[in-house]
Design a protein around this motif. Structure first.
Motif: not given
Length: 517
Positions: A290-302
């Protein structure tokens, strides 16, 4: 049986002899330092080594009440350095041990480290926060270190929310619904570009050959009712691949691969590039943590600073077709802090070291290790950690020292599990954090624990590196259509004949001695 990725050592007899000699060596040996006012440690490093005169180092010393002499070892070299150190006569007082690697198991059982089974209850901050996690971290029921806590359950599924919305689909609750979503993501042009250039599930080449390794395969197999690594069948513990549920799950995955619903390079995709197809809009589903969501939000935000919050959805573990739910838990720990008998020779010295570690395990100490120095690199806002001073070189140094070094000493607070959560950057991320906690509580109710985590089979220690790839490699070949199910079953039989039967016998014997729970 420990299922942590490991590299087996050659010459184990010679190593065990060296360990016994170093554990029982004379007081004037090179590694024998008094507990005194100095605490010596060996700790993995993921960035630049902290300055012993730096703010974080000094702050940690103040909490611990001792001078710290830390050997920082780059993580890529840590296991090799651990093996060399354990065979030497200069073992530091406290070592971060990253798992039940053979060299540590041998060292602990040879008497090179303090057994802490009945010692930690008197230290309020070192006492186990989870009996299950402590049991998982033990070696045949004996505790040889203060485990570094991780969530007992963090498996989850990430989805491209914008694709779900476009196709009027909901987050799946069953394996059948996941299949339908994967099929729609592949065949119904979810990105709206008029081309059939997307697929559903993204699976990478798993980075280790260890069979029970928290891979998407293991999660899916558990959803179908297969054991988590090992399970009780008829009063005997058997490996997951000795159950029909294992084959049912892999037939389901094979169907998805055959229909093009999985990335075609699943057998070779670098796990370090696992995010790429999701972010680039090629694939829409990831089964991971589930913590992968934090990383994914960062990449999608870029990629899309304005609409990134609309591109990610998350769900928990899935029910199988009959409505039964089996959730995939994790070990609940990631290695431990072990205390050397070579350099901490008496009960009085051990007490002194454990008191220091107990101070480090206070809320003040764990905040320092996991968040940093309040007022310098972060401030509290509504109970969240808000970064400050990002442009200050000194603050950047503090962040480096915390995130890539001292965090490794956290026993109940770590990245993603700090004393204070990082302030979500958007409403979508705040809702995801809330959802994450709700899903964990829900899925813990149906968690299928691995009963062999406390067990270390001698045959597995010596042959695990040979045994593990037999079935894990055959599984990938089966999913890719390179071998039949009959051939997969033949590889399972080869596993049994190559030492697997002895592993099973040892596991069941040790499990019975531990009370069979």
């Amino acid at each position: 049986m420990n299922t942590t990725p490991r590299r087996l050592l050659a010459g184990t007899v010679a190593l065990a002899t060296a360990l016994l000699a170093s554990a029982c060596g004379s007081d004037d040996g090179g590694g024998g330092q008094s507990a005194g006012n100095e605490l010596t440690m060996m700790v993995p490093l993921f960035g630049t080594a902290p300055d012993p005169g730096g703010e974080v180092h000094k702050a940690v010393e103040k909490v611990v009440g001792k001078k710290l002499k830390i050997t920082w070892v780059p993580n890529a070299e840590y296991q090799d350095k651990t093996n060399v150190t354990l065979a030497s006569d200069t073992i530091p007082q406290v070592m971060v041990i990253q798992g039940k690697i053979p060299s540590f198991v041998q060292a602990a059982q040879a008497g090179a480290f303090w057994e802490l089974t009945d010692k930690l209850d008197k230290y309020p901050n070192l006492k186990a926060k989870s009996e299950q996690a402590e049991r998982n971290a033990s070696i045949n029921g004996k505790v040889y270190g203060i485990y570094r806590v991780r969530p007992l359950l963090r498996s989850a599924v990430l989805y491209r929310k914008d694709w779900l919305d476009k196709l009027d689909l909901k987050v799946p609750e069953t394996v059948d619904e996941l299949y339908e979503v994967a099929k729609a993501f592949t065949e119904k042009d979810p990105d709206g570009n008029g081309k059939k250039d997307t697929y559903g599930l993204i699976i990478p080449k798993w980075p280790t050959p260890v069979f029970c390794s928290s891979s998407p395969y293991n999660v899916v197999e558990t959803w179908f009712g297969a054991p988590n690594c090992y399970g009780d069948r008829g009063g005997k513990l058997v490996p997951t691949f000795d159950t029909e549920e294992f084959y049912t799950a892999n037939r389901w995955l094979k169907k998805m691969v055959g229909e093009g619903l999985v990335n075609p390079d699943f057998a070779t995709l670098d796990s370090g590039k696992w995010n790429d197809p999701f972010v680039q809009g090629k694939g829409g589903i990831i089964i991971d943590v589930n913590v992968r969501a934090t990383q994914m939000y960062g990449l999608l935000k870029e990629q899309d600073p304005e609409k990134y919050g609309d591109k990610l959805a998350m769900g928990g573990n899935l029910k199988r077709s009959d409505g039964q739910k089996f959730s995939y838990p994790f070990d609940g720990y990631n290695g431990f802090l072990a205390v050397s008998k070579q350099s901490v020779r008496t009960e009085a010295e051990l007490d002194e070291v454990l008191k220091a570690l107990d101070r480090l395990a206070t809320e003040e100490g764990q905040t320092l290790l996991a968040n940093g120095i309040e007022g310098r690199n972060f401030k509290l806002e509504n109970g969240f950690d808000v970064p400050i001073g990002d442009d200050d070189p000194a603050v950047k140094t503090i962040n480096n020292d915390v995130d890539f070094a001292f965090i490794q000493l956290g026993t109940w607070a770590t990245i993603g599990m700090g004393v204070y959560d990082a302030m979500p950057a958007s409403e979508a991320e705040q809702e995801n954090l809330k959802l994450r906690k709700e899903l964990v509580e829900l899925d813990l109710q149906t968690a299928v624990n691995n009963p062999t985590l406390p067990i270390v089979s001698p045959t597995y220690v010596s042959k695990g590196a040979t045994l593990d790839p037999i079935v894990s490699d055959a599984r990938v070949k089966y999913l890719a259509g390179e071998i039949t199910e009959e051939q997969l079953r033949a590889e399972v039989e080869r596993w049994h004949e190559s030492g697997g039967d002895q592993v099973i016998a040892e596991i069941n014997d040790l499990h019975a001695k531990l009370g069979g729970s």
